[in-house]
Scaffold this motif. Sequence first.
Motif, short mmCIF file in Angstrom:
data_model
loop_
_atom_site.label_atom_id
_atom_site.label_comp_id
_atom_site.label_asym_id
_atom_site.label_seq_id
_atom_site.Cartn_x
_atom_site.Cartn_y
_atom_site.Cartn_z
N ALA A 135 0.81 -1.21 0.00
CA ALA A 135 0.00 0.00 0.00
C ALA A 135 0.86 1.27 0.00
N SER A 136 2.00 1.23 0.69
CA SER A 136 2.83 2.43 0.81
C SER A 136 3.73 2.65 -0.40
N GLU A 137 4.13 1.56 -1.04
CA GLU A 137 5.02 1.67 -2.21
C GLU A 137 4.19 1.53 -3.47
N ASP A 138 3.37 2.55 -3.78
CA ASP A 138 2.41 2.45 -4.88
C ASP A 138 2.89 3.09 -6.17
N THR A 139 4.13 3.59 -6.20
CA THR A 139 4.69 4.17 -7.42
C THR A 139 6.13 3.68 -7.58
N TRP A 140 6.60 3.72 -8.83
CA TRP A 140 8.00 3.39 -9.10
C TRP A 140 8.84 4.65 -8.91
N PRO A 141 10.10 4.52 -8.42
CA PRO A 141 10.87 3.29 -8.21
C PRO A 141 10.67 2.64 -6.85
N GLN A 142 9.88 3.27 -5.95
CA GLN A 142 9.70 2.68 -4.62
C GLN A 142 9.06 1.30 -4.67
N ARG A 143 8.28 1.03 -5.72
CA ARG A 143 7.55 -0.23 -5.78
C ARG A 143 8.46 -1.43 -5.96
N LYS A 144 9.73 -1.22 -6.22
CA LYS A 144 10.65 -2.35 -6.34
C LYS A 144 10.78 -3.09 -5.01
N SER A 145 10.40 -2.46 -3.90
CA SER A 145 10.41 -3.15 -2.62
C SER A 145 9.40 -4.29 -2.62
N ILE A 174 2.02 -15.11 -0.84
CA ILE A 174 1.26 -14.07 -0.16
C ILE A 174 1.30 -12.77 -0.95
N THR A 175 2.48 -12.42 -1.48
CA THR A 175 2.60 -11.19 -2.26
C THR A 175 1.73 -11.24 -3.51
N LYS A 176 1.69 -12.39 -4.18
CA LYS A 176 0.86 -12.54 -5.37
C LYS A 176 -0.62 -12.42 -5.04
N GLU A 177 -1.01 -12.85 -3.84
CA GLU A 177 -2.41 -12.71 -3.43
C GLU A 177 -2.76 -11.26 -3.15
N ILE A 178 -1.80 -10.52 -2.62
CA ILE A 178 -2.06 -9.13 -2.22
C ILE A 178 -2.04 -8.19 -3.42
N VAL A 179 -1.04 -8.36 -4.29
CA VAL A 179 -0.88 -7.46 -5.44
C VAL A 179 -1.92 -7.81 -6.51
N LYS A 180 -2.74 -6.87 -6.85
CA LYS A 180 -3.79 -7.07 -7.84
C LYS A 180 -3.24 -6.88 -9.25
N ILE A 181 -3.88 -7.52 -10.21
CA ILE A 181 -3.47 -7.38 -11.60
C ILE A 181 -3.82 -5.98 -12.09
N PRO A 182 -3.22 -5.51 -13.19
CA PRO A 182 -3.46 -4.14 -13.67
C PRO A 182 -4.92 -3.80 -13.88
N GLN A 183 -5.73 -4.78 -14.26
CA GLN A 183 -7.15 -4.54 -14.49
C GLN A 183 -7.83 -3.92 -13.27
N PHE A 184 -7.41 -4.33 -12.07
CA PHE A 184 -8.04 -3.85 -10.84
C PHE A 184 -7.20 -2.83 -10.09
N SER A 185 -5.88 -2.86 -10.27
CA SER A 185 -5.01 -1.97 -9.51
C SER A 185 -4.53 -0.76 -10.30
N SER A 186 -4.60 -0.84 -11.63
CA SER A 186 -4.07 0.21 -12.52
C SER A 186 -2.56 0.37 -12.34
N MET A 187 -1.90 -0.68 -11.84
CA MET A 187 -0.46 -0.62 -11.64
C MET A 187 0.22 -1.83 -12.30
N ILE A 188 1.42 -1.59 -12.81
CA ILE A 188 2.25 -2.66 -13.35
C ILE A 188 3.35 -2.93 -12.34
N THR A 189 3.34 -4.14 -11.79
CA THR A 189 4.28 -4.47 -10.71
C THR A 189 5.30 -5.50 -11.16
N PHE A 190 4.83 -6.66 -11.59
CA PHE A 190 5.71 -7.76 -11.98
C PHE A 190 5.86 -7.82 -13.50
N PRO A 191 6.89 -8.50 -14.00
CA PRO A 191 7.05 -8.62 -15.46
C PRO A 191 5.82 -9.20 -16.16
#
Length: 390
Positions: free
Chosen positions: A55-65, A79-96
């Motif tokens: 929740a706190s690291e919601d932008t890059w480059p901080q999101r690399k944490s 657990i991380t995969k369960e928490i991090v939502k896909i772009p469709q719901f989060s509007s964020m690109i996190t993993f490759p």
Amino acid sequence: MPIMIRTIINDLKSRSQRVVQDASSMDSVSDGLLQSCWAHMPQELLREVLIRIEASEDTWPQRKSVVACAGVCRSWRHITKEIVKIPQFSSMITFPISVKQPGPREHLLQCFIKRNRATQTYHLYLSLTSTLFDDGKFLLSARKCRHPAGTDYMISLDSNDGSKGSNNHVGKLRSNFVGTKFTIYDDQLPHPGAKVTKSRSTRLANLKQVSPKVPTGNYPVAHISYELNVLGSRGPRRMHCAMDTIPASAIEPGGIAPTQTEFSLKNLDMFPSFSFSRSKSNDEENSVSGHLGDQNDGVLVLKNKAPRWHEPLQCWCLNFHGRVTIASVKNFQLAASPENGPAGPEHDKIILQFGKVGKDVFTMDYRYPLSAFQAFAICLSSFDTKIACE
């Protein structure tokens, strides 16, 4: 409890920074983290910590944490995969893998493409601010390769290595000789229910096939065509994109588009501790059938919005809402085409727009049901020389 959680979060962030900064020693850093005082953290506490980091690291480059936390071990990853939502719901690109997943439904995800004329390469970045020019977060690269029958654009997760033999290779765009027809190929099946039919002989090339159950190769997922300009008039280009693996119903409320959940390749540099299956055969071409939803639904077809002629400016105009600043024949906006029925409000929405903002800089904004990979490949087709269209 909050003080202890903050202490844990600060410690994990400092460790994750070292993980990201020194990818070559990922295993040793991860081992050190596993042997730390947080190694046997209760699942409930670990989940709470990871939720707060996400929740706190919601932008890059901080999101690399968040990325680093997912690469620690199996339990952390799940657990991380369960928490991090896909772009469709989060509007964020996190993993490759996020570049292969559909974008947000409600708005366009803003990106930009940088072209290097000298090396014939193209780099896609996620915009970090609302301005037209920022450093961006690297997502994908493409390398242009000419051959007698046309042109290939090899698409990769690596900014420097665009070769097909690389584990970072994720697909390609192929054109015909005159640059009027293009096919987008994915390195792996677009969704688990897809059926594969080999149309050419399979050849293995210096790559060990480990898991035949997860085939990888060249799977056509979209076809792009440009209308011929036989009269030589200088009118706008006309595009037609058939998204072979996306049902037409995907743009409707509650519609579903195929979503890949993980790569089938192993040894991605940023996730050396992840467990992926590898099956890299050099299939020249396969055909893919089967869609999510009704088989009789038909595929999604995208067409470019027709610009209007602006008499005072003496040019064709489209409203890009400030995202495009330079007139170019390459500029376009794509929306769903009502192929099998009357047009509805969903057909008015811009699904992909692309336009010039600098000599070699172009914005690329996309939304559901397209992924960044599909949108990037479509935009690459606009760069290619079109002998019969201009």
